[in-house]
Write a protein that holds these residues in place. Structure first.
Motif, short mmCIF file in Angstrom:
data_model
loop_
_atom_site.label_atom_id
_atom_site.label_comp_id
_atom_site.label_asym_id
_atom_site.label_seq_id
_atom_site.Cartn_x
_atom_site.Cartn_y
_atom_site.Cartn_z
N GLY A 189 67.70 33.91 -5.04
CA GLY A 189 67.10 34.68 -3.82
C GLY A 189 68.25 35.51 -3.16
N PRO A 190 68.20 36.01 -2.03
CA PRO A 190 69.00 36.97 -1.30
C PRO A 190 70.10 36.23 -0.77
N GLY A 191 71.18 37.03 -0.90
CA GLY A 191 72.33 36.64 -0.28
C GLY A 191 73.26 35.75 -1.27
N PRO A 192 74.39 35.32 -0.71
CA PRO A 192 74.70 34.66 0.59
C PRO A 192 75.16 35.86 1.50
N PHE A 193 75.79 36.91 0.86
CA PHE A 193 76.34 38.02 1.58
C PHE A 193 75.18 38.88 2.22
N TRP A 194 75.35 39.54 3.44
CA TRP A 194 74.15 39.95 4.10
C TRP A 194 75.06 41.17 5.00
N GLY A 195 74.12 42.05 5.46
CA GLY A 195 74.69 43.00 6.43
C GLY A 195 75.19 44.37 5.84
N LYS A 196 74.54 45.42 6.10
CA LYS A 196 75.13 46.56 5.57
C LYS A 196 74.94 47.73 6.40
N ARG A 202 83.75 47.02 -1.23
CA ARG A 202 83.54 45.62 -0.80
C ARG A 202 81.74 45.38 -0.86
N TYR A 203 81.11 46.32 -0.73
CA TYR A 203 79.78 46.17 -0.83
C TYR A 203 79.14 46.11 -2.33
N ASP A 204 79.78 46.75 -3.38
CA ASP A 204 79.57 46.31 -4.54
C ASP A 204 79.92 45.13 -5.09
N VAL A 205 81.15 44.73 -4.68
CA VAL A 205 81.61 43.36 -5.01
C VAL A 205 80.87 42.27 -4.30
N ALA A 206 80.00 42.36 -3.26
CA ALA A 206 79.21 41.52 -2.59
C ALA A 206 77.88 41.52 -3.33
N GLU A 207 77.34 42.60 -3.78
CA GLU A 207 76.36 42.50 -4.59
C GLU A 207 76.51 41.68 -5.89
N GLU A 208 77.59 42.22 -6.44
CA GLU A 208 77.97 41.29 -7.99
C GLU A 208 77.85 39.66 -7.58
N ILE A 209 78.30 39.52 -6.54
CA ILE A 209 78.58 37.87 -5.94
C ILE A 209 77.16 37.41 -5.68
N ASN A 210 76.54 38.10 -5.04
CA ASN A 210 74.82 37.77 -4.56
C ASN A 210 73.96 37.39 -5.73
N VAL A 211 74.29 38.19 -7.04
CA VAL A 211 73.39 38.06 -7.99
C VAL A 211 73.68 36.74 -8.77
N LEU A 212 74.64 35.93 -8.38
CA LEU A 212 74.82 34.51 -8.76
C LEU A 212 74.27 33.58 -8.04
N GLU A 224 70.76 51.55 0.98
CA GLU A 224 71.96 51.55 0.30
C GLU A 224 72.25 49.90 -0.01
N HIS A 225 72.82 49.61 -1.43
CA HIS A 225 73.15 48.35 -1.87
C HIS A 225 71.94 47.66 -1.93
N PRO A 226 70.99 47.60 -2.77
CA PRO A 226 69.73 46.77 -2.55
C PRO A 226 70.07 45.46 -2.93
N GLY A 227 71.11 44.89 -3.43
CA GLY A 227 71.57 43.56 -3.74
C GLY A 227 72.25 43.02 -2.38
N ILE A 228 72.09 43.65 -1.62
CA ILE A 228 72.59 42.82 0.01
C ILE A 228 71.59 43.03 0.88
N PRO A 229 70.89 42.00 1.30
CA PRO A 229 70.08 42.08 2.46
C PRO A 229 70.41 42.75 3.89
N TYR A 230 69.92 43.60 4.45
CA TYR A 230 70.07 44.46 5.51
C TYR A 230 70.49 43.23 6.78
N ARG A 231 69.60 42.57 6.83
CA ARG A 231 69.85 41.41 7.99
C ARG A 231 69.60 39.95 7.21
N LYS A 232 70.06 39.08 8.09
CA LYS A 232 70.35 37.65 7.47
C LYS A 232 68.98 36.99 7.43
N ALA A 233 67.86 37.55 8.14
CA ALA A 233 66.50 36.74 7.59
C ALA A 233 66.15 36.58 6.11
N GLY A 234 65.65 35.42 5.85
CA GLY A 234 65.19 35.10 4.57
C GLY A 234 66.19 34.30 3.63
#
Length: 174
Positions: free
Chosen positions: A96-103, A83-93, A108-118
């Motif tokens: 900026g960072p997101g829309p998915f966040w939290g890991k 699921r984190y790989d798929v969320a990263e794939e979506i975030n690329v679209l 790990e998973h640099p394409g997903i922000p750890y927290r919602k900030a930004g």
């Protein structure tokens, strides 16, 4: 999983989505054979905020999102998934960072922000209209940290896609 019939409720703990999907499929087959109607409920959003489907699939059809995610999510009988790989794939679209966040780990998973900030929700709103009406929702883009439904949505939509496809089931509220 719980089944209610004739005023009686039978509940059973199901360890994995794969097992639950099989049990639900079997139940749907049995109920259809007995010419009974069946209402199946799930505890996660069936869709994303307005504009998300178009950004992801090029159409506003929520079922296109279900199909897109189903084609990418891997989920085995032990619960291991991507699921984190798929969320990263979506975030690329998105810009900026997101829309998915939290890991689970900030490393790990640099394409997903750890927290919602930004994260900017300019391209797609963070909340669905029904989320705003509830006034205390969890974002369907939040993948980790309670309360969260983002991971459950990414993992649950493929189950809904398969059950709907296999059994020609209707879906409400879509």
């Amino acid at each position: 999983m719980g089944v209610a019939r004739g005023g009686k409720v039978k509940t059973e703990y199901i360890r994995t989505r794969v097992v639950a999907q099989g049990l639900l499929s079997d139940l749907m087959i049995k109920e259809k054979a007995a010419k009974r109607r069946l209402l199946v409920g799930f505890d996660f959003p069936f869709g994303y905020p307005g504009g998300f489907a178009r950004r992801l699939t090029g159409t506003d059809d929520p079922f296109a999102v279900w199909r897109w995610i189903t084609e990418r999510i891997e989920d085995d009988a032990s619960g291991v998934n991507n699921r984190y790989d798929v969320a990263e794939e979506i975030n690329v679209l998105f810009d900026g960072p997101g829309p998915f966040w939290g890991k689970p780990s900030p490393d790990e998973h640099p394409g997903i922000p750890y927290r919602k900030a930004g994260i900017s929700y300019d391209a797609v709103p963070e909340w669905r209209d029904c989320d705003l009406a509830l006034k205390s929702p969890s974002s369907c883009f939040q993948l980790a940290f309670p309360p969260t439904v983002g991971g459950q949505t990414l993992m649950g939509l493929p189950t809904l896609w398969r059950l709907r496809s296999w059994h020609d089931a209707g879906v409400w509220p879509l």
